[in-house]
Write an enzyme that holds these catalytic residues in place. Sequence first.
Site, mmCIF file in Angstrom:
data_model
loop_
_atom_site.group_PDB
_atom_site.id
_atom_site.type_symbol
_atom_site.label_atom_id
_atom_site.label_comp_id
_atom_site.label_asym_id
_atom_site.label_seq_id
_atom_site.Cartn_x
_atom_site.Cartn_y
_atom_site.Cartn_z
ATOM 1 N N GLY A 12 0.789 -1.233 0.000
ATOM 2 C CA GLY A 12 0.000 0.000 0.000
ATOM 3 C C GLY A 12 0.821 1.282 0.000
ATOM 4 N N THR A 13 2.010 1.218 -0.551
ATOM 5 C CA THR A 13 2.848 2.425 -0.627
ATOM 6 C C THR A 13 2.157 3.500 -1.457
ATOM 7 O OG1 THR A 13 4.594 0.783 -0.877
ATOM 8 C CG2 THR A 13 5.280 3.073 -0.885
ATOM 9 N N ASN A 14 1.600 3.092 -2.567
ATOM 10 C CA ASN A 14 0.885 4.065 -3.408
ATOM 11 C C ASN A 14 -0.419 4.516 -2.756
ATOM 12 O OD1 ASN A 14 2.149 4.746 -6.115
ATOM 13 N ND2 ASN A 14 2.480 2.535 -6.017
ATOM 14 N N ILE A 86 -7.786 -9.794 -11.202
ATOM 15 C CA ILE A 86 -8.249 -9.264 -12.486
ATOM 16 C C ILE A 86 -9.758 -9.013 -12.388
ATOM 17 C CG2 ILE A 86 -8.390 -9.700 -14.984
ATOM 18 C CD1 ILE A 86 -5.509 -9.609 -13.825
ATOM 19 N N LEU A 87 -10.178 -7.813 -12.729
ATOM 20 C CA LEU A 87 -11.608 -7.490 -12.713
ATOM 21 C C LEU A 87 -12.213 -7.973 -14.027
ATOM 22 C CD1 LEU A 87 -11.235 -3.892 -11.246
ATOM 23 C CD2 LEU A 87 -11.918 -5.970 -10.022
ATOM 24 N N ASN A 101 -5.381 2.185 -13.093
ATOM 25 C CA ASN A 101 -4.349 1.336 -12.479
ATOM 26 C C ASN A 101 -2.985 1.977 -12.673
ATOM 27 O OD1 ASN A 101 -3.138 -1.152 -11.435
ATOM 28 N ND2 ASN A 101 -2.519 -1.556 -13.562
ATOM 29 N N HIS A 103 1.040 1.017 -13.206
ATOM 30 C CA HIS A 103 1.893 -0.109 -13.600
ATOM 31 C C HIS A 103 3.357 0.346 -13.582
ATOM 32 C CE1 HIS A 103 2.704 -3.963 -15.492
ATOM 33 N NE2 HIS A 103 3.612 -3.330 -16.213
HETATM 34 C C1 GRF Z 1 3.612 -0.617 -7.619
HETATM 35 O O1 GRF Z 1 4.883 -0.460 -8.140
HETATM 36 C C2 GRF Z 1 2.552 -0.484 -8.694
HETATM 37 O O2 GRF Z 1 3.044 -0.033 -9.904
HETATM 38 C C3 GRF Z 1 2.058 -1.879 -8.878
HETATM 39 O O3 GRF Z 1 2.211 -2.477 -7.644
HETATM 40 C C4 GRF Z 1 3.415 -2.017 -7.075
HETATM 41 C C5 GRF Z 1 3.400 -2.144 -5.568
HETATM 42 O O4 GRF Z 1 2.476 -1.270 -4.985
HETATM 43 N N1 GRF Z 1 0.771 -1.925 -9.504
HETATM 44 P P1 GRF Z 1 2.444 -0.759 -3.483
HETATM 45 O O5 GRF Z 1 3.828 -0.755 -2.907
HETATM 46 O O6 GRF Z 1 1.530 -1.711 -2.727
HETATM 47 O O7 GRF Z 1 1.869 0.610 -3.598
#
Ligand code: GRF
Length: 189
Positions: A12-14, A86-87, A101, A103
Amino acid sequence: MKNIVVLVSGSGTNLQRIINCVDTGEIPDANISKVIADRECFGLERAKKHGIPTQVIPRGKTFSEELKEILPENTDLIILAGFLSILNKEFCESFPGKIINIHPALLPKFGGKGMWGHHVHEAVLAAAEKESGATVHYVTSSIDEGEIILQKSFEISEGESLESLQKKNYETEFEIFPKAINKVLNFPL
Ligand code: GRF
């Protein structure tokens, strides 16, 4: 006020970046109404810490149907932030232009089935690419193939390690994700 639902499967960093941007107003007039995961993961803890309602729908064949049932009715945008299920086509077609999304590569390169997280970066290094980057795109039922909203590249240095590539990628994702979210919220398809 726009209502956002974020889907996660991992750290969940993003998601944290999105939470912070909503708090600071970098993503203005928006509210994260729910965080939904397809498995137990740290992303859920981040949401709970910020008082955001969470729910787990275990991954599997009926995920899309179950998601449709519990999705708040007033949802303006569904954001996949490190989400691995996948949805299905029916779900994607029910929300045209409302699912995005992120990527960790320059799509259409290094996308598709099995191309997620470290697998992407490993493939990029194995192919001796000179650059990589991040892409935010609309979600369709074809994996990583929806229209690109925003993309940014960075150079790959000689002897680049997996860790340093990951770091560059996160920096790039942190930069383009809020911009792409604002673009979609302000100028919907
Ligand atoms: C991210 O790099 C994103 O591009 C991909 O998943 C990776 C990990 O996400 N879809 P996070 O660290 O859980 O945000």
